[in-house]
Design a protein around this motif. Sequence first.
Motif, PDB file in Angstrom:
ATOM      1  N   SER A 101       0.861  -1.181   0.000  1.00  0.00           N
ATOM      2  CA  SER A 101       0.000   0.000   0.000  1.00  0.00           C
ATOM      3  C   SER A 101       0.895   1.227   0.000  1.00  0.00           C
ATOM      4  CB  SER A 101      -0.971  -0.003   1.179  1.00  0.00           C
ATOM      5  OG  SER A 101      -0.286  -0.089   2.402  1.00  0.00           O
ATOM      6  N   CYS A 102       0.379   2.302  -0.550  1.00  0.00           N
ATOM      7  CA  CYS A 102       1.186   3.504  -0.732  1.00  0.00           C
ATOM      8  C   CYS A 102       0.438   4.739  -0.245  1.00  0.00           C
ATOM      9  CB  CYS A 102       1.541   3.680  -2.208  1.00  0.00           C
ATOM     10  SG  CYS A 102       2.418   2.263  -2.922  1.00  0.00           S
ATOM     11  N   GLY A 103       1.191   5.792   0.003  1.00  0.00           N
ATOM     12  CA  GLY A 103       0.621   7.062   0.424  1.00  0.00           C
ATOM     13  C   GLY A 103       1.671   8.151   0.335  1.00  0.00           C
ATOM     14  N   PHE A 104       1.304   9.329   0.797  1.00  0.00           N
ATOM     15  CA  PHE A 104       2.200  10.472   0.740  1.00  0.00           C
ATOM     16  C   PHE A 104       2.642  10.857   2.147  1.00  0.00           C
ATOM     17  CE2 PHE A 104      -0.226  10.605  -3.141  1.00  0.00           C
ATOM     18  CZ  PHE A 104       0.759  10.853  -4.088  1.00  0.00           C
ATOM     19  N   VAL A 105       3.928  11.156   2.291  1.00  0.00           N
ATOM     20  CA  VAL A 105       4.493  11.534   3.585  1.00  0.00           C
ATOM     21  C   VAL A 105       3.816  12.812   4.064  1.00  0.00           C
ATOM     22  CG1 VAL A 105       6.604  12.252   4.783  1.00  0.00           C
ATOM     23  CG2 VAL A 105       6.702  10.425   3.072  1.00  0.00           C
ATOM     24  N   SER A 106       3.289  12.749   5.303  1.00  0.00           N
ATOM     25  CA  SER A 106       2.624  13.919   5.868  1.00  0.00           C
ATOM     26  C   SER A 106       3.436  14.557   6.995  1.00  0.00           C
ATOM     27  CB  SER A 106       1.227  13.549   6.376  1.00  0.00           C
ATOM     28  OG  SER A 106       1.304  12.501   7.314  1.00  0.00           O
ATOM     29  N   VAL A 124       5.614   9.774   9.068  1.00  0.00           N
ATOM     30  CA  VAL A 124       4.174   9.533   9.104  1.00  0.00           C
ATOM     31  C   VAL A 124       3.644   9.640   7.673  1.00  0.00           C
ATOM     32  CG1 VAL A 124       1.947  10.296  10.013  1.00  0.00           C
ATOM     33  CG2 VAL A 124       4.002  10.465  11.437  1.00  0.00           C
ATOM     34  N   VAL A 125       2.866   8.642   7.268  1.00  0.00           N
ATOM     35  CA  VAL A 125       2.331   8.598   5.912  1.00  0.00           C
ATOM     36  C   VAL A 125       0.810   8.579   5.989  1.00  0.00           C
ATOM     37  CG1 VAL A 125       2.329   7.376   3.714  1.00  0.00           C
ATOM     38  CG2 VAL A 125       4.351   7.273   5.185  1.00  0.00           C
ATOM     39  N   ALA A 126       0.184   9.564   5.374  1.00  0.00           N
ATOM     40  CA  ALA A 126      -1.279   9.654   5.389  1.00  0.00           C
ATOM     41  C   ALA A 126      -1.884   8.756   4.316  1.00  0.00           C
ATOM     42  CB  ALA A 126      -1.710  11.101   5.154  1.00  0.00           C
ATOM     43  N   ASN A 127      -3.099   8.286   4.581  1.00  0.00           N
ATOM     44  CA  ASN A 127      -3.883   7.502   3.624  1.00  0.00           C
ATOM     45  C   ASN A 127      -3.173   6.242   3.143  1.00  0.00           C
ATOM     46  OD1 ASN A 127      -6.010   9.381   3.732  1.00  0.00           O
ATOM     47  ND2 ASN A 127      -4.910  10.692   2.300  1.00  0.00           N
ATOM     48  N   MET A 128      -2.448   5.581   4.032  1.00  0.00           N
ATOM     49  CA  MET A 128      -1.799   4.320   3.694  1.00  0.00           C
ATOM     50  C   MET A 128      -2.461   3.209   4.511  1.00  0.00           C
ATOM     51  SD  MET A 128       2.144   3.040   4.175  1.00  0.00           S
ATOM     52  CE  MET A 128       2.870   3.909   2.804  1.00  0.00           C
ATOM     53  N   PRO A 129      -3.268   2.358   3.883  1.00  0.00           N
ATOM     54  CA  PRO A 129      -3.876   1.259   4.636  1.00  0.00           C
ATOM     55  C   PRO A 129      -2.805   0.411   5.319  1.00  0.00           C
ATOM     56  CG  PRO A 129      -4.841   1.436   2.454  1.00  0.00           C
ATOM     57  CD  PRO A 129      -3.663   2.365   2.495  1.00  0.00           C
ATOM     58  N   ASN A 130      -3.034   0.100   6.595  1.00  0.00           N
ATOM     59  CA  ASN A 130      -2.068  -0.708   7.332  1.00  0.00           C
ATOM     60  C   ASN A 130      -2.766  -1.363   8.507  1.00  0.00           C
ATOM     61  OD1 ASN A 130      -1.087   1.055   9.929  1.00  0.00           O
ATOM     62  ND2 ASN A 130      -1.658   2.377   8.227  1.00  0.00           N
ATOM     63  N   ASN A 131      -2.085  -2.349   9.088  1.00  0.00           N
ATOM     64  CA  ASN A 131      -2.625  -3.160  10.166  1.00  0.00           C
ATOM     65  C   ASN A 131      -1.502  -3.369  11.174  1.00  0.00           C
ATOM     66  OD1 ASN A 131      -3.083  -5.954  11.444  1.00  0.00           O
ATOM     67  ND2 ASN A 131      -5.057  -5.554  10.470  1.00  0.00           N
ATOM     68  N   ILE A 162      -1.438   5.096  13.266  1.00  0.00           N
ATOM     69  CA  ILE A 162      -2.234   6.072  13.980  1.00  0.00           C
ATOM     70  C   ILE A 162      -3.637   5.926  13.397  1.00  0.00           C
ATOM     71  CG2 ILE A 162      -2.574   8.533  14.439  1.00  0.00           C
ATOM     72  CD1 ILE A 162       0.435   8.892  13.855  1.00  0.00           C
ATOM     73  N   PRO A 163      -4.694   5.949  14.226  1.00  0.00           N
ATOM     74  CA  PRO A 163      -6.045   5.822  13.658  1.00  0.00           C
ATOM     75  C   PRO A 163      -6.260   6.784  12.495  1.00  0.00           C
ATOM     76  CG  PRO A 163      -6.133   5.779  16.041  1.00  0.00           C
ATOM     77  CD  PRO A 163      -4.709   6.096  15.675  1.00  0.00           C
ATOM     78  N   ALA A 164      -7.190   6.443  11.650  1.00  0.00           N
ATOM     79  CA  ALA A 164      -7.523   7.194  10.429  1.00  0.00           C
ATOM     80  C   ALA A 164      -6.494   6.924   9.340  1.00  0.00           C
ATOM     81  CB  ALA A 164      -7.667   8.691  10.694  1.00  0.00           C
ATOM     82  N   ILE A 165      -6.100   5.680   9.204  1.00  0.00           N
ATOM     83  CA  ILE A 165      -5.154   5.164   8.204  1.00  0.00           C
ATOM     84  C   ILE A 165      -3.913   6.031   7.981  1.00  0.00           C
ATOM     85  CG2 ILE A 165      -6.375   3.423   6.856  1.00  0.00           C
ATOM     86  CD1 ILE A 165      -7.375   5.508   4.985  1.00  0.00           C
ATOM     87  N   GLN A 166      -3.169   6.197   9.032  1.00  0.00           N
ATOM     88  CA  GLN A 166      -1.844   6.784   8.923  1.00  0.00           C
ATOM     89  C   GLN A 166      -0.834   5.769   9.384  1.00  0.00           C
ATOM     90  OE1 GLN A 166      -1.441  10.570  10.776  1.00  0.00           O
ATOM     91  NE2 GLN A 166      -3.031  11.517   9.546  1.00  0.00           N
ATOM     92  N   ALA A 167       0.159   5.510   8.553  1.00  0.00           N
ATOM     93  CA  ALA A 167       1.218   4.562   8.874  1.00  0.00           C
ATOM     94  C   ALA A 167       2.401   5.318   9.462  1.00  0.00           C
ATOM     95  CB  ALA A 167       1.646   3.799   7.629  1.00  0.00           C
ATOM     96  N   VAL A 168       3.124   4.666  10.367  1.00  0.00           N
ATOM     97  CA  VAL A 168       4.313   5.277  10.970  1.00  0.00           C
ATOM     98  C   VAL A 168       5.496   4.363  10.691  1.00  0.00           C
ATOM     99  CG1 VAL A 168       5.398   6.034  13.116  1.00  0.00           C
ATOM    100  CG2 VAL A 168       2.963   6.409  12.759  1.00  0.00           C
ATOM    101  N   GLY A 169       6.597   4.944  10.253  1.00  0.00           N
ATOM    102  CA  GLY A 169       7.793   4.170   9.956  1.00  0.00           C
ATOM    103  C   GLY A 169       9.022   4.754  10.618  1.00  0.00           C
ATOM    104  N   MET A 170      10.008   3.894  10.834  1.00  0.00           N
ATOM    105  CA  MET A 170      11.309   4.279  11.366  1.00  0.00           C
ATOM    106  C   MET A 170      12.240   4.394  10.151  1.00  0.00           C
ATOM    107  SD  MET A 170      12.960   4.868  14.252  1.00  0.00           S
ATOM    108  CE  MET A 170      11.712   4.297  15.362  1.00  0.00           C
TER     109      MET A 170
END
Length: 173
Positions: A101-106, A124-131, A162-170
């Motif tokens: 899944s992909c998104g844009f860095v927010s 932090v990446v917005a609109n990236m589906p993740n689990n 983060i809720p609302a489909i935001q992915a967090v990466g190191m």
Amino acid sequence: MKKNNEDFIVTAGHCPDHFPSLFYVYSFQDNHLIGPINSRFIGSYDMDFIKKTNTNIMLRPVIRQFDMINLRFLQFLIVGSSEITSCGIHICKAGQITGISCGFVSAINSISYFYDRVLIRTIVVANMPNNDSDSGGSMFRYNGLNGQSNLADAVGIHIGRIPAIQAVGMPIN
């Protein structure tokens, strides 16, 4: 990754249930021992380093993922690394549950609070589906060198959401 001519796999530090532990890759035919998780960064960084000790296997810098939407096997060769220096950059992640899944860095160089600890320098990446089970997966951006669509640059490791489909990466480089 390589360090002092030794091969390692990098994943999220909170992934193993027990530490120290052994890491296996599961395939359709058999389970393959990679080696021990021999160092762990917890606290400001959420990373595990799995040292390859099995001499019968070879590690390659590749992201392999089954695309559940299009029902096809995807493979991206990691040919470099990219440091994320601004918001708006398009990046992707390979997750065990949600796949590619992909998104844009927010946000970059942000401070995130997960699992009762503060993590610094997160992406932090917005609109990236993740689990939650996607943790430890590769975050990457398409390289596209010479028009090849199967090349990628490593960007980081998926560590949470983060809720609302935001992915967090190191970030890594």
